[in-house]
Design a protein around this motif. Structure first.
Motif, PDB file in Angstrom:
ATOM      1  N   SER A  18       0.830  -1.195   0.000  1.00  0.00           N
ATOM      2  CA  SER A  18       0.000   0.000   0.000  1.00  0.00           C
ATOM      3  C   SER A  18       0.867   1.249   0.000  1.00  0.00           C
ATOM      4  CB  SER A  18      -0.934   0.007   1.208  1.00  0.00           C
ATOM      5  OG  SER A  18      -1.822   1.086   1.135  1.00  0.00           O
ATOM      6  N   CYS A  19       1.576   1.441  -1.079  1.00  0.00           N
ATOM      7  CA  CYS A  19       2.515   2.546  -1.188  1.00  0.00           C
ATOM      8  C   CYS A  19       1.890   3.645  -2.020  1.00  0.00           C
ATOM      9  CB  CYS A  19       3.794   2.062  -1.868  1.00  0.00           C
ATOM     10  SG  CYS A  19       4.453   0.587  -1.078  1.00  0.00           S
ATOM     11  N   THR A  20       2.172   4.852  -1.677  1.00  0.00           N
ATOM     12  CA  THR A  20       1.620   5.933  -2.478  1.00  0.00           C
ATOM     13  C   THR A  20       2.610   6.250  -3.594  1.00  0.00           C
ATOM     14  OG1 THR A  20       0.326   7.961  -2.326  1.00  0.00           O
ATOM     15  CG2 THR A  20       2.452   8.001  -1.223  1.00  0.00           C
ATOM     16  N   TRP A  21       2.111   6.247  -4.817  1.00  0.00           N
ATOM     17  CA  TRP A  21       2.964   6.423  -5.996  1.00  0.00           C
ATOM     18  C   TRP A  21       2.508   7.631  -6.799  1.00  0.00           C
ATOM     19  CZ3 TRP A  21       7.320   3.844  -7.435  1.00  0.00           C
ATOM     20  CH2 TRP A  21       7.618   2.655  -6.755  1.00  0.00           C
ATOM     21  N   MET A  22       3.474   8.305  -7.379  1.00  0.00           N
ATOM     22  CA  MET A  22       3.181   9.430  -8.241  1.00  0.00           C
ATOM     23  C   MET A  22       3.416   8.963  -9.682  1.00  0.00           C
ATOM     24  SD  MET A  22       2.417  11.165  -5.656  1.00  0.00           S
ATOM     25  CE  MET A  22       1.803  12.632  -6.450  1.00  0.00           C
ATOM     26  N   ILE A  23       2.330   8.961 -10.442  1.00  0.00           N
ATOM     27  CA  ILE A  23       2.389   8.444 -11.800  1.00  0.00           C
ATOM     28  C   ILE A  23       2.646   9.590 -12.762  1.00  0.00           C
ATOM     29  CG2 ILE A  23       1.229   6.932 -13.455  1.00  0.00           C
ATOM     30  CD1 ILE A  23       1.501   5.892 -10.439  1.00  0.00           C
ATOM     31  N   HIS A  24       3.702   9.468 -13.522  1.00  0.00           N
ATOM     32  CA  HIS A  24       4.101  10.549 -14.426  1.00  0.00           C
ATOM     33  C   HIS A  24       3.532  10.309 -15.821  1.00  0.00           C
ATOM     34  CE1 HIS A  24       6.706  11.147 -11.039  1.00  0.00           C
ATOM     35  NE2 HIS A  24       7.252  12.221 -11.574  1.00  0.00           N
ATOM     36  N   VAL A  25       2.918  11.342 -16.339  1.00  0.00           N
ATOM     37  CA  VAL A  25       2.288  11.260 -17.653  1.00  0.00           C
ATOM     38  C   VAL A  25       2.965  12.257 -18.579  1.00  0.00           C
ATOM     39  CG1 VAL A  25       0.113  11.462 -18.927  1.00  0.00           C
ATOM     40  CG2 VAL A  25       0.101  10.673 -16.551  1.00  0.00           C
ATOM     41  N   LYS A  26       3.291  11.785 -19.760  1.00  0.00           N
ATOM     42  CA  LYS A  26       3.936  12.652 -20.749  1.00  0.00           C
ATOM     43  C   LYS A  26       3.289  12.333 -22.081  1.00  0.00           C
ATOM     44  CE  LYS A  26       8.750  13.425 -22.312  1.00  0.00           C
ATOM     45  NZ  LYS A  26       9.532  14.391 -21.571  1.00  0.00           N
ATOM     46  N   ASP A  27       2.851  13.350 -22.767  1.00  0.00           N
ATOM     47  CA  ASP A  27       2.255  13.130 -24.083  1.00  0.00           C
ATOM     48  C   ASP A  27       1.050  12.182 -23.992  1.00  0.00           C
ATOM     49  OD1 ASP A  27       1.985  13.434 -26.760  1.00  0.00           O
ATOM     50  OD2 ASP A  27       3.631  12.102 -27.331  1.00  0.00           O
ATOM     51  N   GLY A  28       0.325  12.238 -22.872  1.00  0.00           N
ATOM     52  CA  GLY A  28      -0.861  11.389 -22.726  1.00  0.00           C
ATOM     53  C   GLY A  28      -0.557   9.934 -22.443  1.00  0.00           C
ATOM     54  N   ILE A  29       0.696   9.658 -22.198  1.00  0.00           N
ATOM     55  CA  ILE A  29       1.121   8.279 -21.969  1.00  0.00           C
ATOM     56  C   ILE A  29       1.751   8.200 -20.579  1.00  0.00           C
ATOM     57  CG2 ILE A  29       2.849   6.553 -22.714  1.00  0.00           C
ATOM     58  CD1 ILE A  29       0.639   6.771 -24.731  1.00  0.00           C
ATOM     59  N   VAL A  30       1.439   7.146 -19.840  1.00  0.00           N
ATOM     60  CA  VAL A  30       2.112   6.947 -18.561  1.00  0.00           C
ATOM     61  C   VAL A  30       3.541   6.500 -18.857  1.00  0.00           C
ATOM     62  CG1 VAL A  30       2.239   5.497 -16.504  1.00  0.00           C
ATOM     63  CG2 VAL A  30       0.024   6.376 -17.277  1.00  0.00           C
ATOM     64  N   THR A  31       4.500   7.283 -18.370  1.00  0.00           N
ATOM     65  CA  THR A  31       5.889   6.959 -18.692  1.00  0.00           C
ATOM     66  C   THR A  31       6.593   6.231 -17.562  1.00  0.00           C
ATOM     67  OG1 THR A  31       6.359   9.217 -18.048  1.00  0.00           O
ATOM     68  CG2 THR A  31       6.329   8.725 -20.416  1.00  0.00           C
ATOM     69  N   TRP A  32       6.427   6.688 -16.355  1.00  0.00           N
ATOM     70  CA  TRP A  32       7.049   6.019 -15.219  1.00  0.00           C
ATOM     71  C   TRP A  32       6.362   6.442 -13.948  1.00  0.00           C
ATOM     72  CZ3 TRP A  32      10.198   9.606 -18.060  1.00  0.00           C
ATOM     73  CH2 TRP A  32      10.319  10.870 -17.459  1.00  0.00           C
ATOM     74  N   GLU A  33       6.740   5.798 -12.855  1.00  0.00           N
ATOM     75  CA  GLU A  33       6.197   6.124 -11.556  1.00  0.00           C
ATOM     76  C   GLU A  33       7.342   6.321 -10.560  1.00  0.00           C
ATOM     77  OE1 GLU A  33       6.742   3.030 -13.116  1.00  0.00           O
ATOM     78  OE2 GLU A  33       4.733   2.256 -12.723  1.00  0.00           O
ATOM     79  N   MET A  34       7.119   7.241  -9.653  1.00  0.00           N
ATOM     80  CA  MET A  34       8.082   7.464  -8.558  1.00  0.00           C
ATOM     81  C   MET A  34       7.279   7.474  -7.253  1.00  0.00           C
ATOM     82  SD  MET A  34      11.175   8.029  -9.906  1.00  0.00           S
ATOM     83  CE  MET A  34      12.072   8.941  -8.658  1.00  0.00           C
ATOM     84  N   GLN A  35       7.941   7.083  -6.161  1.00  0.00           N
ATOM     85  CA  GLN A  35       7.202   7.044  -4.899  1.00  0.00           C
ATOM     86  C   GLN A  35       6.801   8.433  -4.417  1.00  0.00           C
ATOM     87  OE1 GLN A  35      10.428   5.598  -5.074  1.00  0.00           O
ATOM     88  NE2 GLN A  35      10.443   3.708  -3.905  1.00  0.00           N
ATOM     89  N   GLY A  36       5.615   8.512  -3.838  1.00  0.00           N
ATOM     90  CA  GLY A  36       5.209   9.717  -3.125  1.00  0.00           C
ATOM     91  C   GLY A  36       5.926   9.740  -1.787  1.00  0.00           C
TER      92      GLY A  36
END
Lengths: 1214, 496
Positions: free
Chosen positions: A46-64
């Motif tokens: 149950s980790c909080t993640w920040m989902i990165h979107v570029k050009d309408g595409i999910v590119t990667w995720e980094m932890q919150g």
């Protein structure tokens, strides 16, 4: 060129012009949007993640990183998120993504043809499933390719038609839904289960099936599982880690253990292999696999000897008296001059308490001052009595309110000693030890011999205290249990290490008032006798006052079971807002019975050691299947399908026979059962009228990852190819069940899988529906590893044609309602059975085991048999009900774990403020959209609504007579919305549904509420239980803590039909949780396969490998009666000889060759080598904490005692 | 005194859980593209083990780093005399076999397979050739394979161990492993920079980050051969070499590098060190056993007024000096001396330092029963499962002294905290052990806090990068503000 004379060649470059290219990498880092989500994967993270979107595409995720901080002096919770989580974005656009609905080609062709012949889709479905050739056609094609993309409309129509037909033809309880562990994405879970329950279908359990449920927890505490958040490990000063590989499976929490070490905490790791967490240990105790129980039994021997007897640590003794059942009086019965421990002495047996209410369910202490038995408050009899306010742990007499100071032992204050017979299962013998006793006069003028639980424990653990009998001479006496010397022969660990551990444990607990923590997990829980191993470790904690203490306790982490906002969620998930009784089925029993795994074994005593002294007809004899039937009949366990008749037709039949009221209908059904005109389905599971017919799987991998006995699933559920070679064995061992010489193949008409990836379950299903990923939907996620609640959010809309699970089931509900109009134009009544339930008065239903079928006792629904309830279902309105938060919540309030609070005002507020839905002239809060469900749950849960927490404490005050609302006062104004959660994780607030207190950043530790506020545990006595006096437990010899030997391979019948071909070695087969996947998820993700070995390898010791001519990365064929696995070997000395590991859990979908040993068919996954075996004494019910609750109580799907044969793969065939 | 600033790192190996979250954070952002599939700028190795690329520490094979020569040092890979003959073929260059052939699976078959007689499965295929392949190696192939005769036994750091110590690896009651995460060390004396014939590699003046100019790189790959840590990689698609950039786009915006951010074991620290560039040559020339001390002597006290003054004169921004004063790296490396450089004998002066790990007490087996050989309450340094010689080879240029010092201090801190929080060890004993470890209660408290209670801000003290000043050298930041993002430099192309 380098100039070697000066150092000037190190180019320190400042010039911006020549560095303008640096933009190259800056550009890559830039992104358009960041959205908070998490992963719904049953990893407990149950980790909080920040989902990165570029050009309408999910590119990667980094932890919150923005978790609220806990109290001063605890390390923070950042970052959370592991190698699996951070690779999730790979899935979204990968070639493994399910983008569209798919259907098995064979079925499409038949369906389209049938649709041309039948106007009504329901009729079309009927024509297919009643045609054996047609049915076999698509069943045999299951798993063999030939999938085709189809339109949503077509697939929805087929599923809806199958549901309507099944309800009409067989009854609603032939439609089953399986989805695991709701806490990880609770809205998605609820979508399917809500539809199942609105239709009258089945929700299959998961926590017990996964063997994540530790039965020792309900046995001891009456609690499913309640554990400390990981930050509390930091408060521990001794960490004993057993069967839990923190690095692998508690990856985001592991740092708390590492950091505790640097704060002076000592860490022991128990593991047969040098597991990853062993790296952290101060001591790695490499004990033999599955012998942890022997270790802890001897530890308790030392603890009792040195800290309870020789030196009587005041904290330990006081704790044991006040918070455990140690002082309770146990009746000893005599036979041939030897005594045997029986049930707790009931209060109504003595004159003073003869007439009290629920006298069979109140118990006695021996009071030091008055030298008489006294009846303490807090037992289950007080809980369900008419007089409120007496269910608490104050040391007071329940009749006259006098103070009690209970005696722990009769050693110096008793009437002498008697010889007591104890089982020594390890050596297959009995031993006799003297126990101090007291004679108590009963109301009938007789004298009964009693002792205390504490004295029995001393005897059982072999602490002689100068008493006669077969007590060990000293620690070096290996001839009798449970000395350090005795334990050596099982654990393989020297007594010196055991003594060092036990003494450090005792001293640490003494100096810190209980700050010793056992972190425990699947490595222990998955053994057949896991409950006994757990109990022995729990006893060390209880003897040392470590439970209910920050830094102390049993930290069991197997599965993400903690669904924090339970009350409103369960109302929605199980449609209790419309129909209170739900069909909640324990999956272990269901699969054991329905996938016919029971047919492949004989009596359980082939492998389960039970006491030698058994009465005729003892529960501890016979076949597990017989006991399973008895458990259903007596109301101990649920079972659906219920009867060999359609439950709708049954009501019509009763009405036709003249029954009018609900009571008359129920009486009719009971009479039919008694006369054997109506039978429970479980009595004849192979008869077609009792088969489950339609199975929905979502959020899980029911056929592979959790499909214990996977090949039997393929054979009996699916009717397709399988690799099992086991044959029927049960015929002559079963009596309660109808035997069919030919077991049915392919019981299921339709199997549907919702998935974002093509896993094994998807590959073998008839229909695969594209599910939104965790970055494409709104949902909620909670865990026991920390005390926050997290949102899942849509970083991008559901890709391609995918939809959220909630939306998919909502669409299906709509189509179903449409088709049902013709077939169920009016509401219909049906009869729902439920077992005797925990946290209800059924906890005091059955003091003894008596079976109505033999006439020993009257057949009384809800007392001696299941409860029966009549439900009127309106199938035309299932969709409307699905999207509306129903009226039962407003009328009855909410609650869970025995709590209750009213919510009318909040319900009305929701109707007023909207959004709402309206039908039949009424307005309801809308739960049509995923976000609305999230907000409804947050609005109505005690952990996120302070006012409701306050009400729930208030209600608990009435029940207990204790002051409790102060736990809620400070938080009374707390409210939270889904949108707020998306901006920042929120820490939960105190709620009486949970047993830990967490004010001011205090780390959550379970049972601190019980210990500090004196609220009873939900057990027989209200205290923590050392002693389990259920007659079934006595029969199985598990009333006392004990050590039972591991079932051996021949007894276990894994290898009865398997032959050794070529150089072969036999190994004990372990499937612990792995590093490169969460169960099977992520295992097929390219990141994980690249960082591991491209396949899930077979871990084997170097010498074992050498014996069969295997070197690292060779292909191996691993097989037994149940199936075969072909994979590559990972050879390392870190695995001890005699065991092997395939980490849980591979897929059959990638990199799996064919098996020469099984006619060159595609080899399977890890569950191809397992078969379900249920431990029968975990089936008992209607008795204190031994009372059924979904995922809470019942037998578990243990699998660790399995054995396999291994050889080098002779030929690689793809 | 020639003061320069360097962003430096500490990895606390005792806390490392070997999860590789760091590796994937990096992969997702930087190397998940054609030509870069096999690159893992950040990787994690199981030690003992052979690592990635396999046996990278074997400089007899790879000839990375520097060697002493005629009173100075020279590159092992491309000395003046060798460069010409090696420019088109370098025998010490790692090949694909030394890394691994990247693969994927024919996942499509699961959807597209026609109905057959058996279940379809997705077979592995090469990402280079697209053909079916056998997976025989990977970037983390010997993960958790402690006690492996194929991998653990061939760890270069086992050189010089006694037969008894080596045998230890193959007795289950004695074996051990730990994790060794690796990124570019952003060395003070980087052999990759020195080796580049095109001058494409440089150390950024403001922070010491070593970069390969993607425009100037001419695919010589000398940097690949020269880096003894094998942390530069050749992109076969773009024809440029690439390496860890320490996430400068993140650092420039005040964010920790992705692998640091994502380190869930919380083992990583980052901060500025000020060092004296004038002493580099002298230090790089020291005998092996003086290198660790020598490197420490380069690092300057950021609170010393002389250093501050010299730093100002070199144009180091005031805020960077302040940042250096709060650097967690300075404390671990210079004050407490418990973080050590990896393989300093390669003489590149790596600026990533490791706190050596503790390990469980040793056990032995007699008559089938396993017993611990030590009664020590915590990690027994002399009887540790990880042989001191092994750690010495890794972190002490072969010497054990610096490792023992670091381990003794860690243990003393634990004893002190135990005495304080439990009391079954007396404070007297704890203080004695602290004294023996050249530590004090105050220092122990500080070490404990930064190890255990550290927050994100404690671990990563990122200096302000003053991009406005850098940009100002090119054009007006005000103008940049309104135009940045409208046009990017072209992606690197093969050749010029």
């Amino acid at each position: 060129m380098p100039d070697q004379k000066t150092i000037g060649w190190i180019k320190d470059e400042f010039k911006p012009q020549s560095r303008s290219w640096e933009e190259f990498y800056r550009n890559r880092w830039q992104h358009d949007k960041v959205v908070r989500s998490t992963h719904g994967v049953n990893c407990t993270g149950s980790c909080t993640w920040m989902i990165h979107v570029k050009d309408g595409i999910v590119t990667w995720e980094m932890q919150g990183l923005d978790y609220p901080s806990l109290e001063h002096g605890l390390p923070p919770y950042e970052p959370r998120g592991c190698q699996r989580g951070i690779s999730f974005s790979w899935y979204l656009y990968s070639p493994l993504r399910v983008k569209y609905p798919y259907m098995r080609g064979a079925l499409i062709d038949l369906w389209r043809k049938a649709r041309t012949e039948h106007e009504d889709p329901v009729d079309a479905w009927k024509s297919l499933v009643t045609n054996p050739q047609a049915r076999a056609r698509w069943q045999k094609a299951r798993g063999k390719g030939g999938l085709r993309r189809v339109h949503w409309d077509e697939v929805l129509e087929l599923m809806a038609a199958a549901n309507v037909h099944t309800i009409k033809e067989h009854g609603p309880d032939r439609i089953a839904g399986f989805s695991p562990i709701p806490a990880m994405s609770m809205i998605s879970y609820a979508g399917g289960s809500r539809l199942m329950q609105l239709m009258g279908g089945i929700s299959l359990s998961f926590y017990d099936w996964y063997c994540d449920l530790p039965p020792a927890s309900p046995e001891t505490w009456g609690e499913q599982t309640d554990v400390q958040e990981s930050a509390d490990w930091y408060n521990a000063k001794l960490l004993a880690v057993m069967g839990s590989n923190l690095n692998m499976t508690r990856t985001p929490d592991c740092h708390f253990a590492a950091e505790a070490r640097h704060n002076g905490t000592k860490m022991y790791v128990f593991s047969p292999d040098f597991s990853q967490v062993a790296k952290y240990a101060d001591h790695w105790i490499s004990l033999n696999a599955g012998q942890d129980g022997a270790w802890w039994m001897a530890v308790n021997h030392v603890l009792l000897t040195e800290f309870h007897h020789q030196k009587q640590v005041p904290y330990f003794l006081d704790y044991t008296k006040r918070f455990t059942d140690a002082p309770y009086l146990v009746e000893l019965s005599e036979e041939d001059n030897v005594f045997a421990p029986g049930q707790l002495l009931r209060a109504n047996r003595v004159k003073k308490y003869e007439k009290i209410e629920n006298g069979d369910w109140k118990f006695l202490f021996w009071d030091t001052k008055s030298k008489t038995p006294k009846m303490p408050l807090g037992s289950v009899g007080f809980r369900w009595g008419t007089e409120k306010g007496k269910w608490n742990m104050q040391m007071k007499d329940g009749l006259d309110n006098s103070e009690i100071d209970p005696i722990l032992t009769f050693l110096n204050d008793g009437d002498g000693t008697v010889p007591v017979r104890l089982d020594n299962f390890a050596e297959g013998s009995e031993i006799v030890r003297h126990v101090p006793v007291m004679y108590v006069k009963t109301s009938d003028g007789k004298k009964v011999t009693v002792t205390t639980v504490y004295d029995l424990l001393m005897a059982q653990y072999g602490v002689g205290r100068g008493l006669k009998g077969e007590y060990p001479k000293d620690y070096d006496d290996a001839t009798v249990p449970y000395t350090p010397a005795w334990s050596e022969q099982y654990t393989g660990i020297g007594r010196k290490d055991l003594l060092q551990f036990a003494r450090e444990w005792g001293v640490t607990a003494e100096k810190t008032n209980g700050k010793c923590t056992v972190i425990i997990g699947a490595g222990i829980n998955h053994w057949y006798h896991g409950n006994l191993m757990y109990r022995s470790a729990i006893h060390a904690l209880m003897f040392s006052g470590c439970i209910g203490v920050n830094g102390g306790g049993l930290a069991h982490y197997v599965g993400q079971e903690k669904l924090a906002p339970m009350e409103p969620w369960s109302a929605i998930a199980f449609a209790k807002d419309w129909y209170p009784p739900s069909r909640l089925q324990n999956a272990p029993s269901w699969h054991y019975v329905n996938s016919d795994q029971w047919r492949y074994e004989r009596a359980f005593t082939d492998y389960h050691t039970v006491p030698q002294h058994q009465k005729n007809g003892s529960l501890a004899s016979g076949h597990t299947m017989d006991l399973q039937v008895k458990a259903v009949r007596n109301g101990w366990l649920p079972f659906y399908p219920q009867f060999n008749k359609n439950t709708i037709e049954l009501v019509k039949e009763a009405e036709a026979a003249g029954a009018k009221t609900n009571e008359e209908i129920i009486n009719y059904v009971v009479k039919q059962l008694k006369e054997r005109k109506l039978k429970f389905s479980v009595e004849d599971p192979d008869a077609p009228e009792n088969w489950p017919r339609v199975w929905y799987i979502w959020r899980g991998n029911a056929l592979m990852s959790s499909g214990k006995g996977h090949e039997y699933f393929l054979r009996h559920y699916l009717g397709t190819h399988d690799n099992a070679i086991a044959e029927d064995l049960a015929k002559d061992s079963v009596h309660e069940v109808t035997w069919h010489d030919q077991a049915p193949k392919g019981k299921l008409d339709l199997i549907v899988d919702l998935n974002f990836r093509m896993d094994t379950s998807a590959l073998y299903s008839d229909i695969i529906l594209p599910a939104a990923t965790w970055y494409e939907k709104s949902d909620l996620n909670s865990t026991d590893m920390h005390s926050f609640i997290h949102p899942l959010s849509a970083a991008v809309p559901p890709c391609w044609e995918s939809k959220s699970d909630w939306a998919i089931f909502r669409s299906l509900a709509k189509k179903f309602s449409e088709l049902a109009g013709k077939h169920f134009p009016q509401p219909v009544r049906e009869l729902v059975t439920t077992p005797l339930l925990h946290d209800t008065p059924a906890e005091i239903a059955q003091k003894e085991i008596k079976d109505w079928i033999t006439g020993e006792v009257e057949a009384l629904p809800g007392k001696t048999m299941p409860s029966f309830a009549l439900v009127t279902r309106d199938y035309r309105n299932v969709y409307n009900q699905f999207i509306a938060f129903g009226p039962q919540v407003r009328a009855n309030g909410l609650g869970a774990h025995g709590t209750k609070y009213l919510v009318e005002d909040f319900y009305d507020e929701a109707v007023t403020t909207g959004p709402t839905v309206e039908f039949d002239g009424k307005r309801f809060p809308s739960i049509k959209e995923d976000e609305q469900v999230c907000d409804t749950i947050l609005r109505f849960a005690t952990v996120t609504n302070g006012e409701l927490a306050y009400r729930s404490y208030k209600n608990m005050e009435e029940k207990t007579g204790l002051p409790l609302v102060h736990f809620a006062e400070k938080n009374r104004g707390v409210r939270v919305s889904y949108a707020e959660l998306q901006s920042k994780p929120m820490r939960l607030i105190n709620s009486p549904m949970w047993s830990g207190l967490m004010d001011n950043g205090r780390a959550y530790s379970p049972f601190t509420y019980n210990k500090e506020a004196l609220v009873p545990w939900r057990t027989l006595t209200g205290r923590q239980h050392f002693y389990l006096d259920h007659p079934g437990y006595i029969a199985f010899g598990e009333h006392l803590p004990t050590f039972k030997p591991k079932p051996t391979p021949t007894q276990y019948a894994d290898l009865k039909f398997s032959k050794e071909e070529g150089k072969t070695v036999m190994l004990n087969y372990l499937t612990p949780h792995g590093k490169w996947h969460i169960h099977s998820t992520f295992g097929d993700n390219l990141r994980m396969t690249t960082l591991s070995r491209g396949t899930e390898p077979f871990w084997i010791n170097e010498k074992d490998a050498e014996e069969i001519g295997i070197v690292d990365n060779d292909w191996v064929e691993v097989h037994n009666d149940h199936g075969v696995v072909v994979t590559r070997a990972a050879v390392s000395v870190r695995i001890p000889p005699g065991i092997c590991i395939i980490y849980h859990s591979p897929e059959r979908t990638y990199s799996v060759p064919k098996s020469p040993l099984r006619e060159n068919r595609r080899a399977g996954g890890h569950n191809s080598l397992t078969r379900t075996r249920l431990k029968p004494n975990l089936m008992v019910g209607g008795y204190g904490q031994f009372t059924y609750h979904f995922n809470y109580w019942g037998p578990t799907g243990s699998n660790r005692d399995t054995h396999v044969l291994v050889r080098k793969l002779p030929k690689l065939i793809w | 005194m020639n003061v320069r600033s360097q962003i430096s790192m500490v990895f606390h190996l005792d806390k490392c859980i070997g999860c590789h979250t760091c590796s994937i954070a990096c992969k997702n952002i930087w190397t998940d593209r054609k030509g870069a599939e096999y690159m893992w700028w950040n990787n994690v190795e199981t030690k003992p083990g052979t690592g990635y690329p396999t046996r990278w520490e074997d400089q007899e094979k790879y000839h990375g780093g520097w060697e002493k020569h005629n009173g100075s040092i020279r590159l092992k890979s491309t000395g003046k005399g060798r460069i010409i003959t090696n420019i088109f073929h370098n025998p010490s260059m790692p090949t694909m076999d030394d890394y691994y052939e990247p693969w994927t699976y024919k996942y499509e078959d699961l959807f597209n397979a026609p109905e057959g007689t058996d279940q379809p499965t997705a077979r592995p295929i090469s990402m280079v050739t697209g053909e079916y392949m056998n997976v025989e190696a990977g970037p983390n192939w010997d993960d958790d394979l402690g006690g492996s005769p194929v991998y653990a036994e061939n760890d270069k750091n086992l050189d010089g161990l006694t037969p008894d110590q080596r045998e230890q690896l193959f007795a289950i009651e004695r074996l051990v492993f730990f994790y060794f995460p690796r990124i570019c060390n952003h060395c003070l004396n980087p052999s990759c920079v020195a080796a580049c014939p095109s001058g494409a590699l440089y150390k950024r003046g403001e922070d010491g980050i070593v970069l390969i100019d993607q425009k100037r790189c001419r695919a010589w790959r000398s940097c690949v051969a020269a880096c003894p840590y094998k942390k530069t990689y050749f992109n076969w698609s773009t024809g440029k070499s690439e390496k860890c950039i320490l996430c400068y786009p993140r650092l420039e915006t005040g964010q920790a590098p992705a692998c640091f951010h994502s380190c869930v074991g919380r083992i990583r620290y980052l901060g500025v060190l000020l060092y004296d560039a004038d002493k580099l040559e002298e230090v790089a020339n020291l005998p092996d056993d003086k290198l660790v001390e020598g490197q420490r002597s380069l690092i300057l006290d950021p609170n010393n007024p002389d250093v501050i003054e010299a730093a100002r004169q070199n144009g180091i921004h005031e805020s960077v000096i302040e940042s250096a004063q709060h650097s967690p790296v300075y404390r671990f490396v210079k004050e407490w001396k418990i973080a050590l450089p990896p393989h300093i004998e390669y003489r590149t002066l790596p600026m990533l330092f490791y706190v050596p790990p503790m390990s469980p007490v040793m056990a032995n087996q007699q008559d089938g029963t396993v017993s611990s050989v030590s009664d020590d309450f915590f990690h027994d340094i002399e009887q540790a499962r990880v042989p001191l010689k092994f750690l010495g080879n890794l972190f002490g240029a072969g010497g054990e002294g610096k490792v023992v010092y670091a381990l003794k201090k860690q243990k003393a801190v634990r004893m002190y905290r135990r005495a304080l929080t439990v009391g079954d060890i007396t404070m007297e004993t704890a203080e004695r052990m602290l004294a023996e470890a050249e530590s004090s209660k105050e220092e122990a408290e500080a070490i404990y806090r930064l190890t255990s209670l550290c927050t994100f801000e404690d671990r990563f003290v990122i200096p302000p990068m003053h991009r406005e000043e850098a940009i100002e050298m090119l054009r007006e930041p005000h103008e940049h503000r309104s135009s940045v993002g409208f046009g990017f430099v072209e992606a690197p192309k093969r050749g010029l």
